[in-house]
Design a protein around this motif. Structure first.
Motif, PDB file in Angstrom:
ATOM      1  N   SER A   8       0.832  -1.205   0.000  1.00 36.52           N
ATOM      2  CA  SER A   8       0.000   0.000   0.000  1.00 36.52           C
ATOM      3  C   SER A   8       0.861   1.246   0.000  1.00 36.52           C
ATOM      4  O   SER A   8       1.938   1.297   0.598  1.00 36.52           O
ATOM      5  N   ASP A  10       0.386   5.469   0.533  1.00 36.14           N
ATOM      6  CA  ASP A  10      -0.460   6.586   0.941  1.00 36.14           C
ATOM      7  C   ASP A  10       0.090   7.877   0.352  1.00 36.14           C
ATOM      8  O   ASP A  10       1.270   8.217   0.544  1.00 36.14           O
ATOM      9  N   ARG A  19      -5.187   6.089  -0.706  1.00 29.95           N
ATOM     10  CA  ARG A  19      -4.391   4.865  -0.492  1.00 29.95           C
ATOM     11  C   ARG A  19      -4.505   3.992  -1.742  1.00 29.95           C
ATOM     12  O   ARG A  19      -5.614   3.647  -2.166  1.00 29.95           O
ATOM     13  N   GLU A  43      -1.689   9.006   9.194  1.00 29.36           N
ATOM     14  CA  GLU A  43      -2.749   8.003   9.199  1.00 29.36           C
ATOM     15  C   GLU A  43      -4.122   8.666   9.262  1.00 29.36           C
ATOM     16  O   GLU A  43      -4.898   8.450  10.184  1.00 29.36           O
ATOM     17  N   LYS A  46      -8.877   7.997   4.666  1.00 31.37           N
ATOM     18  CA  LYS A  46      -8.651   8.182   3.242  1.00 31.37           C
ATOM     19  C   LYS A  46      -9.952   8.526   2.513  1.00 31.37           C
ATOM     20  O   LYS A  46     -10.987   7.918   2.751  1.00 31.37           O
ATOM     21  N   ILE A  49      -9.734   4.838  -1.485  1.00 34.32           N
ATOM     22  CA  ILE A  49      -8.933   3.627  -1.343  1.00 34.32           C
ATOM     23  C   ILE A  49      -9.175   2.795  -2.599  1.00 34.32           C
ATOM     24  O   ILE A  49     -10.302   2.405  -2.884  1.00 34.32           O
TER      25      ILE A  49
END
Length: 356
Positions: A8, A10, A19, A43, A46, A49
């Motif tokens: 993944s 970001d 993401r 973090e 999102k 995704i």
């Protein structure tokens, strides 16, 4: 969808947290190389995704035959669609590839799963012949990242896309549009390389609202001749294993900017001599929008967006695009520009810079 091994990435672009997930290591390396400057470690929740993987046994039959036994409706010769509540699934065939998109929306959050059928034997022999792999990754990246990103921007930020190049100067942005092969890239790269203070916004697709032009973080694809226009320090080739291809894939290391306010618009075309004539801004907006539809990535995106718009029938994207473009062009000087095939690009660049 269960990934074989999740990788993944970001990223944050235009304040949109995204993401990207891939089960293919080569594809993940391509994405990581391309979006390195946008990578984030925060973090945050999102907005998008989007995940991708190959499926070797996926869609052996034509999608139209498959949908006779599945919950799909035929809406075109190569498209089958299924809609349930807040989600859309569609099967499509393009450039010989069959793929499946599973798209869900919750409020202003998007989740997309993307599968592409891989023909193992054919791909193996193509690799032995030295056929490019990065072109496949380039095309897949549009459905994984660019198209859901564009759709999010259009529906939640009123930011739209155009097939055009843009270079920012200390006096404002210069936008160059035109049909594919009309000289946009050569002219924009010439402007970018002309003076160190000029910054490249985008080479192929620009994003816009009613006031500004924004970058679209695509790789730049250049022939060897085009590469000679640019200082080596500004570009880095990312398809290092495929250097025998006719076009290379480059990312910008130096001299990129993410936003500008346009002051000059040029509608480009090729001819035997360089001619520049002023245009009415309203006419220019209509012409550039129509010509933009001839770009393959734009045309494919509009088809993609038309499928997803079953989820937001109240949104009139066509009207929003034209109104935003007309507003953007209102205080911009617009010109038609025919670029000489015979003269060096430097003379055209000097003529454009004199307009500022």
């Amino acid at each position: 969808m269960k990934m074989k091994e999740q990788n993944s990435l970001d990223i944050k672009i235009l304040d949109v947290d995204i993401r990207l997930v891939s089960g293919d290591r080569k594809f993940f390396y391509y994405l990581s190389s391309l979006f390195k400057r946008y990578e984030t470690v925060f973090e945050e929740e999102k907005a998008i995704i989007s995940s991708f993987d190959w499926q070797d046994e996926f869609l052996k039959k034509n999608p139209l035959k498959l949908c006779k036994t599945a919950d799909y409706s035929n809406i075109g010769p190569n498209i089958a669609l299924s809609k349930k509540n807040n989600g859309i699934k569609f099967l499509k065939k393009i450039h010989g590839k069959r793929f499946k998109v599973d798209f869900k929306i919750s409020g202003n959050k998007i989740q997309q799963e993307f599968l592409c059928h891989r023909k193992l034997i054919k791909d193996f022999f193509d690799s032995l012949k030295g056929k490019k792999q990065y072109m496949d990754l380039f095309e897949i990246s549009y459905y994984l990242f660019y198209y859901p990103f564009f759709w999010f921007l259009e529906n939640f930020r009123d930011i739209h896309l155009l097939h055009a190049s843009c270079v920012d100067t200390p006096k404002g942005g210069i936008v160059i549009a035109g049909l594919p092969g009309s000289g946009k890239s050569v002219t924009s790269l010439g402007l970018w390389n002309k003076r160190p203070e000029n910054k490249l916004i985008s080479d192929n697709i620009v994003l816009y609202d009613r006031e500004n032009i924004y970058t679209c973080p695509e790789p730049i694809r250049l022939h060897d001749e085009g590469k000679k226009l640019i200082d080596d320090k500004r570009l880095q080739r990312i398809d290092i294993l495929n250097k025998n291809t006719c076009k290379g894939f480059y990312k910008i290391d130096e001299g990129r900017k993410d936003k500008c306010k346009p002051v000059i618009f040029l509608l480009a075309g090729l001819s035997d001599e360089t001619i520049m004539e002023e245009m009415n801004s309203e006419s220019a907006a209509g012409m550039v929008f129509n010509q933009s539809l001839q770009g393959a990535e734009i045309l494919n995106y509009f088809e993609y967006a038309s499928l997803l718009n079953f989820l937001k029938p109240e949104k009139n994207l066509f009207k929003d695009r034209m109104e935003s473009l007309s507003s953007l062009f209102k205080n911009v000087k617009c010109f038609s520009l025919t670029i000489s095939r015979n003269n060096p690009i430097d003379s055209t660049v000097d003529k454009i810079m004199s307009l500022l």
